[in-house]
Design a protein around this motif. Structure first.
Motif, PDB file in Angstrom:
ATOM      1  N   TYR A  94       0.830  -1.215   0.000  1.00  0.00           N
ATOM      2  CA  TYR A  94       0.000   0.000   0.000  1.00  0.00           C
ATOM      3  C   TYR A  94       0.860   1.259   0.000  1.00  0.00           C
ATOM      4  N   PHE A  95       1.850   1.310   0.883  1.00  0.00           N
ATOM      5  CA  PHE A  95       2.650   2.531   0.959  1.00  0.00           C
ATOM      6  C   PHE A  95       3.536   2.713  -0.267  1.00  0.00           C
ATOM      7  N   ALA A  96       3.933   1.627  -0.907  1.00  0.00           N
ATOM      8  CA  ALA A  96       4.660   1.742  -2.178  1.00  0.00           C
ATOM      9  C   ALA A  96       3.738   2.312  -3.250  1.00  0.00           C
ATOM     10  N   ALA A  97       2.520   1.784  -3.339  1.00  0.00           N
ATOM     11  CA  ALA A  97       1.545   2.296  -4.308  1.00  0.00           C
ATOM     12  C   ALA A  97       1.193   3.750  -3.991  1.00  0.00           C
ATOM     13  N   VAL A 165      -7.945  -0.987   1.505  1.00  0.00           N
ATOM     14  CA  VAL A 165      -8.921  -1.833   2.200  1.00  0.00           C
ATOM     15  C   VAL A 165      -8.221  -3.058   2.799  1.00  0.00           C
ATOM     16  N   PHE A 166      -7.330  -3.682   2.040  1.00  0.00           N
ATOM     17  CA  PHE A 166      -6.581  -4.828   2.563  1.00  0.00           C
ATOM     18  C   PHE A 166      -5.713  -4.413   3.753  1.00  0.00           C
ATOM     19  N   PHE A 167      -5.094  -3.254   3.661  1.00  0.00           N
ATOM     20  CA  PHE A 167      -4.259  -2.736   4.743  1.00  0.00           C
ATOM     21  C   PHE A 167      -5.082  -2.574   6.019  1.00  0.00           C
ATOM     22  N   LEU A 168      -6.210  -1.873   5.918  1.00  0.00           N
ATOM     23  CA  LEU A 168      -7.037  -1.641   7.105  1.00  0.00           C
ATOM     24  C   LEU A 168      -7.652  -2.917   7.660  1.00  0.00           C
TER      25      LEU A 168
END
Length: 189
Positions: A94-97, A165-168
């Motif tokens: 997520y943070f890379a994206a 969403v996957f991260f959260l």
């Protein structure tokens, strides 16, 4: 001895008290969302991303409560380790994206880059399309629709939103699985 009911609102009051406990859990979840929003860690699209995120968190809580009830410690240990590994992987993704696909406009508003360039943008920036630099984006006044196709913008937004969403939900799965296991444990004297 229970108090006699005075009217139909007494049942409703009992329901509100039980619902209040559920809301208390939701406040912890809301705190995560608020922090991510204030630190600009949440995606800029869709506009209702915090509300959508809250719904996904609630669904994850319901899932853990419904399906992770009667298991041994070793099953819970495997699940929580798996969720932590998933959390770490999804966090990195997520943070890379986020760093690759999110840019800021002139007034500080944040936008998501597209993944398919328009023909004009491809002619102008053949080596860097579709991942354009801030200086390349600024040539159009930060108008994403000029640089990326509608489908390209939707793909970029969808990737960022899906990873968000996957991260959260992975955070919720880790915490809720831990809480569910502790809730099921017998208290030792």
């Amino acid at each position: 001895m229970p108090q006699p009911k005075k009217n139909g609102l007494d049942d409703f009051y009992e329901l509100l008290k039980k619902y209040g406990n559920i809301l208390a859990v939701g406040l912890g979840s809301a705190a995560i969302l608020l922090i991510t929003h204030l630190t600009s860690a949440s995606p800029p699209w869709p506009p209702a991303v915090l509300q959508i995120s809250a719904i996904y968190q609630l669904i994850a809580l319901i899932f853990v409560h419904q399906f992770f009830t009667e298991n041994s410690k070793s099953v819970f240990d495997r699940r929580i380790c798996s969720f932590i590994i998933i959390f770490v992987g999804v966090s990195v993704a997520y943070f890379a994206a986020n760093s690759l696909l999110i840019y800021s406009g002139t007034n500080g508003d944040r936008f998501v880059k597209g993944l398919i360039c328009t023909a004009d943008a491809l002619d102008q920036f053949p080596k860097s399309c579709p991942i354009l630099s801030d200086s390349e984006i600024s040539t159009t006044g930060y108008e994403g629709e000029v640089l990326w196709t509608a489908v390209g913008l939707m793909l970029g937004r969808s990737v960022v939103l899906m990873l968000w969403v996957f991260f959260l939900t992975s955070i919720v799965f880790v915490v809720a699985t831990f809480v569910q296991f502790q809730r099921n444990r017998k208290v030792r004297d």
